[in-house]
Design a protein around this motif. Structure first.
Motif, PDB file in Angstrom:
ATOM      1  N   LEU A  26      -7.695  12.116   6.880  1.00  0.00           N
ATOM      2  CA  LEU A  26      -7.247  10.791   6.442  1.00  0.00           C
ATOM      3  C   LEU A  26      -7.758   9.704   7.381  1.00  0.00           C
ATOM      4  N   ASP A  31     -10.153   2.764   3.826  1.00  0.00           N
ATOM      5  CA  ASP A  31      -9.342   2.430   2.653  1.00  0.00           C
ATOM      6  C   ASP A  31     -10.209   2.368   1.397  1.00  0.00           C
ATOM      7  N   LEU A  34     -10.820   5.834   0.067  1.00  0.00           N
ATOM      8  CA  LEU A  34      -9.650   6.369  -0.627  1.00  0.00           C
ATOM      9  C   LEU A  34      -9.579   5.893  -2.076  1.00  0.00           C
ATOM     10  N   GLN A  35     -10.282   4.825  -2.409  1.00  0.00           N
ATOM     11  CA  GLN A  35     -10.294   4.320  -3.781  1.00  0.00           C
ATOM     12  C   GLN A  35     -11.241   5.124  -4.675  1.00  0.00           C
ATOM     13  N   ILE A  46      -6.541   7.776  -2.915  1.00  0.00           N
ATOM     14  CA  ILE A  46      -5.281   7.054  -2.740  1.00  0.00           C
ATOM     15  C   ILE A  46      -4.166   7.695  -3.561  1.00  0.00           C
ATOM     16  N   LEU A  49      -2.991  10.816  -1.703  1.00  0.00           N
ATOM     17  CA  LEU A  49      -2.133  10.448  -0.577  1.00  0.00           C
ATOM     18  C   LEU A  49      -0.729  10.107  -1.074  1.00  0.00           C
ATOM     19  N   SER A  90      -0.600  -0.207  -1.480  1.00  0.00           N
ATOM     20  CA  SER A  90      -1.957  -0.254  -0.928  1.00  0.00           C
ATOM     21  C   SER A  90      -2.201   0.950  -0.024  1.00  0.00           C
ATOM     22  N   ALA A  91      -3.446   1.199   0.290  1.00  0.00           N
ATOM     23  CA  ALA A  91      -3.793   2.293   1.196  1.00  0.00           C
ATOM     24  C   ALA A  91      -3.120   2.123   2.562  1.00  0.00           C
ATOM     25  N   ARG A  95      -0.574   4.832   4.102  1.00  0.00           N
ATOM     26  CA  ARG A  95      -0.821   5.446   5.419  1.00  0.00           C
ATOM     27  C   ARG A  95       0.425   5.319   6.301  1.00  0.00           C
TER      28      ARG A  95
END
Length: 159
Positions: A26, A31, A34-35, A46, A49, A90-91, A95
């Motif tokens: 991770l 970010d 992750l999209q 994302i 996660l 959001s990422a 997180r």
């Protein structure tokens, strides 16, 4: 150290090792990464996660350790497929949720004694547990460790 202590240590060592491995993966992803979808037409990083946070949140209930930290994540990350929720955190928010949840679980796990690890989890009745004593709290950690490792392998594909 008796056999039950050794078993618990083995399972929790694998759990914490898997969390550490996931965190390394991770942390290596931006970010923006992750999209991206794991593969064309598949879940985004994302989503995975958020899904892991929601599933680990359920562990608090299953292990009778309290209420979920983020019940709002159940709908978009467990009940719904990726890209169908109107809005998701959001990422950076996810997180932060992940880090906090890992800390809470570690603290809760450290408070359980040996007998509690081998007690029934909340998704099994007393009658079922009498016939299937392997359906205990420690088994939840084993299955969730495998689940975490599976999704860790998927996240690697985003690199």
């Amino acid at each position: 150290m008796n056999t039950n202590h050794i078993i618990i240590k083995m399972v929790l060592d694998r759990w914490y090792g898997s969390v550490t491995n996931f965190n390394k993966i991770l942390d290596s992803l931006s970010d923006n990464q992750l999209q991206k979808e794991i593969a064309p037409g598949k879940n985004r990083g994302i989503y995975l996660l958020g899904h892991l946070i929601a599933v680990h949140d359920d562990m608090l209930i299953l292990l009778d350790m309290g209420e979920k930290l983020h019940p709002e994540l159940n709908e978009p990350f467990i009940k719904s497929p990726d890209k169908t929720a109107i809005a998701i955190p959001s990422a950076p928010e996810l997180r932060s949720f992940w880090a906090k949840q890992c800390d809470v679980l570690q603290q809760k796990f450290s408070n359980l004694n040996t007998d509690e690890w081998f007690a029934k989890h909340t998704a099994v009745s007393a009658e079922e547990f009498a016939n299937e004593p392997h359906r205990n709290k420690l088994t939840i950690i084993i299955t969730r460790t495998s689940h975490l490792q599976y999704h860790s392998g998927q996240l690697v594909l985003l690199k």
